[in-house]
Design a protein around this motif. Structure first.
Motif, short mmCIF file in Angstrom:
data_model
loop_
_atom_site.label_atom_id
_atom_site.label_comp_id
_atom_site.label_asym_id
_atom_site.label_seq_id
_atom_site.Cartn_x
_atom_site.Cartn_y
_atom_site.Cartn_z
N ALA A 100 6.34 7.85 6.18
CA ALA A 100 6.86 6.70 7.08
C ALA A 100 6.67 7.16 8.37
CB ALA A 100 8.61 6.91 6.72
N THR A 101 6.34 6.44 9.43
CA THR A 101 6.24 6.48 10.90
C THR A 101 7.06 5.42 11.33
OG1 THR A 101 3.93 7.06 10.54
CG2 THR A 101 4.76 6.49 12.70
N CYS A 109 8.96 7.51 17.49
CA CYS A 109 9.98 8.65 17.63
C CYS A 109 9.98 9.49 16.66
CB CYS A 109 11.47 7.82 17.71
SG CYS A 109 11.71 6.91 16.12
N GLY A 110 9.03 9.42 15.31
CA GLY A 110 8.95 10.53 14.41
C GLY A 110 8.25 10.07 13.22
N SER A 111 7.99 10.93 12.25
CA SER A 111 7.41 10.58 10.89
C SER A 111 7.78 11.46 10.18
CB SER A 111 5.66 10.37 11.07
OG SER A 111 5.25 11.76 11.66
N HIS A 112 7.62 10.86 8.67
CA HIS A 112 8.19 11.70 7.53
C HIS A 112 7.12 11.43 6.21
CE1 HIS A 112 10.59 12.62 3.94
NE2 HIS A 112 10.99 13.67 4.78
N LYS A 113 7.18 12.81 5.90
CA LYS A 113 6.11 12.79 4.44
C LYS A 113 6.92 13.20 3.25
CE LYS A 113 1.92 14.41 4.73
NZ LYS A 113 0.77 15.22 4.90
N GLY A 114 7.08 12.36 2.25
CA GLY A 114 7.94 12.78 1.12
C GLY A 114 8.67 11.41 0.65
N VAL A 136 9.12 0.05 11.13
CA VAL A 136 8.72 1.27 10.30
C VAL A 136 7.44 0.96 9.37
CG1 VAL A 136 9.23 2.52 8.30
CG2 VAL A 136 11.21 1.47 9.70
N HIS A 137 6.39 1.81 9.59
CA HIS A 137 5.06 1.76 9.07
C HIS A 137 5.13 2.73 7.75
CE1 HIS A 137 0.48 2.63 9.00
NE2 HIS A 137 0.85 1.84 8.07
N ALA A 138 5.16 2.24 6.59
CA ALA A 138 5.12 2.92 5.23
C ALA A 138 3.61 3.01 4.56
CB ALA A 138 6.06 2.49 4.28
N GLU A 139 3.19 4.23 4.41
CA GLU A 139 1.87 4.15 3.54
C GLU A 139 2.07 4.95 2.14
OE1 GLU A 139 -1.19 5.54 6.88
OE2 GLU A 139 0.71 6.28 7.50
#
Length: 310
Positions: A100-101, A109-114, A136-139
């Motif tokens: 998520a970005t 403002c931030g990104s998260h993996k998991g 929110v960009h989700a990959e």
């Protein structure tokens, strides 16, 4: 209809929060070119809507797209007043599968993996009084063996014990309004034998920390201490000892304060041990007859539509 309106974190509950579930603007990024096309900018065109917190593959999302689409975008507005901006503004995500970005007003403002872990960002420095845009960009590439995907099918259709995929936001999104001096997080360690609750807390700012426990509405323990932030540890003797028992779970209510910050919580008083092949709760052997719950819902997939269905 807005689903999952209950507080998403009942063991760490503040009154000052805004539930962001409901309709968001939505765009499926088939070519994974959204970053290059600057879909995070205010002028970017979004052509669909999705009902958060349900993934795009689910019926309840309003999309119901079960094919492989590895990149999706979400957008909604958040209106804040000058009074609200006196607090720290924390944006929480219960879960986003997989990367998520997050952008606020077009700024990353931030990104998260998991895909199975909750996370948050302090967006105080990115928001303004009035209307703000959250993007929110989700990959999520389920076919990649480098991404944990559980029982999500890597084929187009469900097969065997592999089921419909989950892409993007699939748990509650919310904003907390947190005083500048506040409790960041807590852990509880109970001592049932001596009737004591040990609290470890991370604190921001200097203030008086207070914890008070209640059983059926009656105060049964209280502890206070002054701290200047950082890590804090306190022990609270309980005037009444009520064990959490199998088939008769009992929870103490707990209120934590630090300066102007107030958090509602709870805990259970019990011990869990292994003695050879025996599983002991409160020192008594308990035979476990367990059930496998794979956690898939026909209409919400990973996300239960309500607490009762969960």
């Amino acid at each position: 209809m807005i689903y999952r309106t209950e507080h998403p974190k009942p063991q760490f509950k503040r009154e000052g929060y805004i539930n962001l579930n409901g309709l968001w603007e939505f765009e499926q990024d088939y070519s994974a070119s959204g970053e290059e096309r600057k879909l995070y900018e205010k002028a970017a065109a979004f052509t669909k809507q999705i009902n958060v917190p349900f993934c795009q593959e689910s019926v309840l999302s309003g999309i119901g797209e079960t094919d492989f689409i590895n990149s999706v975008w979400y957008r909604r507005t958040l209106t804040l007043t000058s009074d609200q901006l006196e607090n720290r503004i924390i944006l929480h995500f219960g879960a986003v599968d997989y990367i998520a970005t997050v952008y606020i007003n077009g700024v990353k403002c931030g990104s998260h993996k998991g895909g199975y872990v909750s996370f948050s960002f302090d967006i105080s420095d990115y928001v303004n009084e009035g209307e703000n845009i959250i993007t929110v960009h989700a990959e999520d590439d389920t076919r990649s063996r480098l991404i944990p995907s559980g029982k999500q099918s890597h084929l187009y259709a469900s097969h065997g014990c592999f089921y419909t995929r989950t892409t993007g936001i699939w748990q509650t999104v919310w904003v907390e309004l947190v005083p500048k001096t506040h409790i960041e997080k807590v852990k509880y360690f109970t001592d049932p034998e001596n009737g004591v609750l040990n609290i470890h807390a991370s604190l921001a700012g200097a203030a008086q920390f207070c914890a008070e426990a209640f059983w059926e509405g009656k105060s049964v323990g209280k502890v206070e201490a002054s701290f200047s932030g950082g890590f804090a540890s306190v022990s609270m003797p309980l005037a009444e000892k009520h064990l959490w028992q199998v088939g008769k779970g009992g929870l103490y209510e707990l209120v934590l304060t630090y300066g102007e910050d107030r958090v509602e919580s709870y805990f259970g008083l019990r011990s869990v041990k292994l003695d050879g092949y025996k599983f002991l709760i409160n020192g008594k052997s308990v035979f476990q007859r367990l059930v496998l719950d794979q956690g898939f819902y026909p209409d919400g997939i990973y996300t239960a539509p309500s607490d009762s269905e969960l």
